[in-house]
Design a protein around this motif. Structure first.
Motif, PDB file in Angstrom:
ATOM      1  N   MET A   1       5.550  10.122   7.784  1.00  0.00           N
ATOM      2  CA  MET A   1       5.614   8.771   7.965  1.00  0.00           C
ATOM      3  C   MET A   1       5.626   7.799   7.243  1.00  0.00           C
ATOM      4  SD  MET A   1       2.788   7.157  10.565  1.00  0.00           S
ATOM      5  CE  MET A   1       2.865   7.915  11.510  1.00  0.00           C
ATOM      6  N   LYS A   2       6.209   7.254   7.399  1.00  0.00           N
ATOM      7  CA  LYS A   2       6.539   6.030   6.264  1.00  0.00           C
ATOM      8  C   LYS A   2       5.779   4.880   6.240  1.00  0.00           C
ATOM      9  CE  LYS A   2       9.988   4.884   3.236  1.00  0.00           C
ATOM     10  NZ  LYS A   2      11.133   4.545   3.216  1.00  0.00           N
ATOM     11  N   ILE A   3       4.496   4.174   6.208  1.00  0.00           N
ATOM     12  CA  ILE A   3       3.790   2.616   5.693  1.00  0.00           C
ATOM     13  C   ILE A   3       3.691   2.469   4.218  1.00  0.00           C
ATOM     14  CG2 ILE A   3       1.318   1.737   6.361  1.00  0.00           C
ATOM     15  CD1 ILE A   3       0.428   4.506   7.439  1.00  0.00           C
ATOM     16  N   ILE A   4       4.207   0.455   5.092  1.00  0.00           N
ATOM     17  CA  ILE A   4       4.069   0.231   3.649  1.00  0.00           C
ATOM     18  C   ILE A   4       2.908  -1.368   3.924  1.00  0.00           C
ATOM     19  CG2 ILE A   4       5.475  -1.926   3.038  1.00  0.00           C
ATOM     20  CD1 ILE A   4       7.364   0.317   3.198  1.00  0.00           C
ATOM     21  N   HIS A   5       2.368  -0.832   2.589  1.00  0.00           N
ATOM     22  CA  HIS A   5       1.526  -1.555   2.709  1.00  0.00           C
ATOM     23  C   HIS A   5       1.321  -3.365   1.773  1.00  0.00           C
ATOM     24  CE1 HIS A   5      -2.872  -2.012  -0.307  1.00  0.00           C
ATOM     25  NE2 HIS A   5      -2.567  -2.348   0.970  1.00  0.00           N
ATOM     26  N   LEU A   6       1.567  -3.992   2.174  1.00  0.00           N
ATOM     27  CA  LEU A   6       1.336  -5.732   1.362  1.00  0.00           C
ATOM     28  C   LEU A   6      -0.283  -6.063   1.329  1.00  0.00           C
ATOM     29  CD1 LEU A   6       3.742  -7.129   3.654  1.00  0.00           C
ATOM     30  CD2 LEU A   6       4.109  -6.401   0.638  1.00  0.00           C
ATOM     31  N   SER A   7      -0.552  -6.910   0.397  1.00  0.00           N
ATOM     32  CA  SER A   7      -2.096  -7.295   0.715  1.00  0.00           C
ATOM     33  C   SER A   7      -1.518  -8.798   0.139  1.00  0.00           C
ATOM     34  CB  SER A   7      -2.480  -6.347  -0.278  1.00  0.00           C
ATOM     35  OG  SER A   7      -4.106  -6.528   0.030  1.00  0.00           O
ATOM     36  N   THR A  36      13.771  -4.069   4.182  1.00  0.00           N
ATOM     37  CA  THR A  36      14.782  -3.975   5.407  1.00  0.00           C
ATOM     38  C   THR A  36      15.670  -3.536   4.805  1.00  0.00           C
ATOM     39  OG1 THR A  36      14.529  -6.477   5.702  1.00  0.00           O
ATOM     40  CG2 THR A  36      16.153  -5.505   6.632  1.00  0.00           C
ATOM     41  N   LYS A  37      15.786  -3.650   3.580  1.00  0.00           N
ATOM     42  CA  LYS A  37      16.866  -3.201   2.502  1.00  0.00           C
ATOM     43  C   LYS A  37      16.534  -1.861   2.597  1.00  0.00           C
ATOM     44  CE  LYS A  37      19.833  -3.574  -1.703  1.00  0.00           C
ATOM     45  NZ  LYS A  37      19.855  -4.444  -2.688  1.00  0.00           N
ATOM     46  N   TYR A  38      15.676  -1.028   2.247  1.00  0.00           N
ATOM     47  CA  TYR A  38      15.180   0.449   1.663  1.00  0.00           C
ATOM     48  C   TYR A  38      14.113   0.548   3.031  1.00  0.00           C
ATOM     49  CZ  TYR A  38      16.497  -1.232  -2.860  1.00  0.00           C
ATOM     50  OH  TYR A  38      17.769  -1.816  -3.581  1.00  0.00           O
ATOM     51  N   HIS A  39      12.948   0.132   3.113  1.00  0.00           N
ATOM     52  CA  HIS A  39      12.447   1.437   4.155  1.00  0.00           C
ATOM     53  C   HIS A  39      12.410   0.403   6.367  1.00  0.00           C
ATOM     54  CE1 HIS A  39      10.819   2.451   0.601  1.00  0.00           C
ATOM     55  NE2 HIS A  39      11.041   0.690  -0.697  1.00  0.00           N
ATOM     56  N   LYS A  40      13.720   0.297   6.260  1.00  0.00           N
ATOM     57  CA  LYS A  40      13.692   0.563   7.823  1.00  0.00           C
ATOM     58  C   LYS A  40      13.490   1.657   8.545  1.00  0.00           C
ATOM     59  CE  LYS A  40      18.258  -1.926   7.500  1.00  0.00           C
ATOM     60  NZ  LYS A  40      19.482  -1.815   7.636  1.00  0.00           N
ATOM     61  N   ASP A  41      13.005   2.539   7.327  1.00  0.00           N
ATOM     62  CA  ASP A  41      12.217   3.529   8.879  1.00  0.00           C
ATOM     63  C   ASP A  41      10.684   3.408   8.397  1.00  0.00           C
ATOM     64  OD1 ASP A  41      11.939   4.093   5.580  1.00  0.00           O
ATOM     65  OD2 ASP A  41      12.214   6.723   6.353  1.00  0.00           O
ATOM     66  N   ALA A  42      10.276   2.856   8.127  1.00  0.00           N
ATOM     67  CA  ALA A  42       9.604   1.809   8.182  1.00  0.00           C
ATOM     68  C   ALA A  42       7.952   2.049   9.491  1.00  0.00           C
ATOM     69  CB  ALA A  42       8.584   1.360   6.998  1.00  0.00           C
ATOM     70  N   SER A  43       7.059   3.392   9.877  1.00  0.00           N
ATOM     71  CA  SER A  43       6.514   3.227  11.228  1.00  0.00           C
ATOM     72  C   SER A  43       6.028   1.777  11.347  1.00  0.00           C
ATOM     73  CB  SER A  43       5.558   4.157  11.581  1.00  0.00           C
ATOM     74  OG  SER A  43       6.628   5.653  11.021  1.00  0.00           O
ATOM     75  N   MET A  44       5.218   0.952   9.549  1.00  0.00           N
ATOM     76  CA  MET A  44       4.214  -0.114  10.399  1.00  0.00           C
ATOM     77  C   MET A  44       4.134  -0.825   8.566  1.00  0.00           C
ATOM     78  SD  MET A  44       0.253   1.456  10.536  1.00  0.00           S
ATOM     79  CE  MET A  44       0.985   2.998  11.498  1.00  0.00           C
ATOM     80  N   ILE A 236       4.333   1.861  -1.018  1.00  0.00           N
ATOM     81  CA  ILE A 236       5.156   2.274   0.200  1.00  0.00           C
ATOM     82  C   ILE A 236       4.253   3.548   0.488  1.00  0.00           C
ATOM     83  CG2 ILE A 236       6.519   3.820   0.641  1.00  0.00           C
ATOM     84  CD1 ILE A 236       8.074   2.188  -1.980  1.00  0.00           C
ATOM     85  N   MET A 237       3.987   4.169   2.040  1.00  0.00           N
ATOM     86  CA  MET A 237       2.798   5.385   1.727  1.00  0.00           C
ATOM     87  C   MET A 237       3.426   6.496   2.596  1.00  0.00           C
ATOM     88  SD  MET A 237      -0.353   2.663   3.286  1.00  0.00           S
ATOM     89  CE  MET A 237      -1.682   4.871   3.488  1.00  0.00           C
ATOM     90  N   LEU A 238       3.757   7.727   2.158  1.00  0.00           N
ATOM     91  CA  LEU A 238       4.179   8.362   2.264  1.00  0.00           C
ATOM     92  C   LEU A 238       3.855   9.588   2.951  1.00  0.00           C
ATOM     93  CD1 LEU A 238       7.848   9.130   0.356  1.00  0.00           C
ATOM     94  CD2 LEU A 238       6.837   7.918   2.255  1.00  0.00           C
ATOM     95  N   LEU A 239       3.248   9.429   4.506  1.00  0.00           N
ATOM     96  CA  LEU A 239       2.190  10.828   5.134  1.00  0.00           C
ATOM     97  C   LEU A 239       3.054  11.712   5.484  1.00  0.00           C
ATOM     98  CD1 LEU A 239       0.625   7.681   5.139  1.00  0.00           C
ATOM     99  CD2 LEU A 239      -0.060   9.019   6.954  1.00  0.00           C
ATOM    100  N   ASN A 240       1.941  12.777   4.978  1.00  0.00           N
ATOM    101  CA  ASN A 240       2.433  14.150   5.227  1.00  0.00           C
ATOM    102  C   ASN A 240       1.356  15.006   6.326  1.00  0.00           C
ATOM    103  OD1 ASN A 240       2.231  15.025   3.385  1.00  0.00           O
ATOM    104  ND2 ASN A 240       3.767  14.311   2.402  1.00  0.00           N
ATOM    105  N   GLU A 250       7.770  -3.013  -7.284  1.00  0.00           N
ATOM    106  CA  GLU A 250       7.443  -3.998  -7.917  1.00  0.00           C
ATOM    107  C   GLU A 250       9.054  -4.970  -7.693  1.00  0.00           C
ATOM    108  OE1 GLU A 250       7.294  -4.459 -12.262  1.00  0.00           O
ATOM    109  OE2 GLU A 250       5.247  -3.960 -12.259  1.00  0.00           O
ATOM    110  N   TYR A 251       9.166  -5.204  -6.444  1.00  0.00           N
ATOM    111  CA  TYR A 251      10.202  -5.936  -5.779  1.00  0.00           C
ATOM    112  C   TYR A 251      10.790  -7.295  -6.248  1.00  0.00           C
ATOM    113  CZ  TYR A 251       7.059  -9.726  -3.421  1.00  0.00           C
ATOM    114  OH  TYR A 251       6.140 -10.203  -3.168  1.00  0.00           O
ATOM    115  N   LEU A 252      10.513  -7.905  -7.074  1.00  0.00           N
ATOM    116  CA  LEU A 252      11.205  -9.037  -7.306  1.00  0.00           C
ATOM    117  C   LEU A 252      12.719  -8.617  -8.401  1.00  0.00           C
ATOM    118  CD1 LEU A 252       8.131 -11.611  -8.454  1.00  0.00           C
ATOM    119  CD2 LEU A 252       9.556 -12.214  -6.420  1.00  0.00           C
ATOM    120  N   ASN A 253      11.915  -8.039  -9.384  1.00  0.00           N
ATOM    121  CA  ASN A 253      13.120  -8.048  -9.619  1.00  0.00           C
ATOM    122  C   ASN A 253      14.132  -6.051  -8.969  1.00  0.00           C
ATOM    123  OD1 ASN A 253      12.771  -9.710 -11.513  1.00  0.00           O
ATOM    124  ND2 ASN A 253      10.885  -8.853 -12.351  1.00  0.00           N
ATOM    125  N   GLU A 254      14.779  -6.657  -8.001  1.00  0.00           N
ATOM    126  CA  GLU A 254      14.734  -5.269  -7.665  1.00  0.00           C
ATOM    127  C   GLU A 254      16.323  -4.200  -7.673  1.00  0.00           C
ATOM    128  OE1 GLU A 254      13.890  -4.026  -4.788  1.00  0.00           O
ATOM    129  OE2 GLU A 254      13.726  -4.866  -3.672  1.00  0.00           O
TER     130      GLU A 254
END
Length: 262
Positions: A1-7, A36-44, A236-240, A250-254
């Motif tokens: 499972m993939k979770i994206i953490h913003l803060s 949206t570009k790299y992590h469309k498969d994130a669960s939340m 990007i949190m990858l749970l298994n 660091e997403y500003l400079n993609e």
């Protein structure tokens, strides 16, 4: 499972020009575009508090308008810059008994979202009502792999202001409950505006950078609180079944294509 953490998005209303020379709305939109570009498969996506900088109806409208139609489920919690009453106008389902706390389960995982806010104060607290609710959730999910999300850090960061002025005031009561459950794997927090990783017994913890401004590393003995110009990240949190992998991006400079060798 993939979770994206913003803060710590610290959104401002449309009449304010910037925050420390930064446009918080632009940076949040940029983060969501990258996801949206790299992590469309994130669960939340989880946003760990300080959604707005100065709480106002206008600031929450800006925040809500940015996230409301995003295709990946977004779960926000509140931090010391937030106001429950204003937050709950936009997210009325994310409450229990007047607090912004809730839980969800997905397959073998359970996710608990805590409210550590003390209105109009930089520090956090978990009152008896919130602690009782936490234990009820942990009993409910005794057979799940549990992940907890909160704003204030429950262990010392060795940053002067964060540990002496803006800390979780009753963290010992929190840990008294946590220590009774062996299925809690990880705790994610915000507030520090830095990438930090901690370990307490068998539980790992982490924070990621703010999407707006960052906090400099100023150890306790300096008694300083300084911002700096480090770039924002999301985690990007990858749970298994065996554990957890974290990537802070660091997403500003993609990304650009790299033609050499590592």
């Amino acid at each position: 499972m993939k979770i994206i953490h913003l803060s710590d998005t610290h959104i401002i209303d449309s009449e304010q020009k910037n925050l420390y020379g930064i446009d918080p709305a632009f940076r949040l939109k940029k983060a969501l575009k990258s996801i949206t570009k790299y992590h469309k498969d994130a669960s939340m996506i989880v946003i760990t508090g300080d959604l707005v900088d100065t709480p106002s109806k206008e600031a929450y409208e800006v925040f809500y308008d940015i996230i409301k139609d995003f295709p990946i489920p977004i779960y926000p919690i509140i931090g010391n810059h937030d106001k429950r009453e204003l937050f709950l106008k936009y997210f009325p389902k994310l409450q229990y008994d007047g607090f912004v706390q809730y839980s969800i389960e997905i397959d073998k995982f359970a996710f608990i979202f805590l409210d550590t806010l003390v209105e109009d104060k930089p520090f956090g607290n978990l009152c008896q009502k919130r602690l009782i609710w936490l234990e009820e959730q942990l009993k409910k999910y005794r057979d799940k792999k549990v992940y907890i999300f909160m704003h204030h850090h429950p262990l010392k960061s060795f940053l002067y202001e964060m540990d002496n002025i803006a800390n979780l005031k009753n963290s010992e009561k929190f840990w008294n409950i946590i220590d009774r459950y062996s299925n809690i794997l990880h705790i994610t927090y915000g507030h520090l505006h830095r990438i930090t990783q901690m370990q307490r017994k068998n539980i790992s913890l982490h924070s990621t950078k703010s999407t707006t401004f960052q906090v400099a590393f100023t150890p306790n003995e300096t008694k300083e609180y300084l911002t700096n110009e480090e770039k924002p990240t999301y985690c990007i949190m990858l749970l298994n079944d065996t554990g957890l992998l974290l990537h802070h991006h660091e997403y500003l400079n993609e990304n650009e294509k790299y033609l050499g060798y590592c």
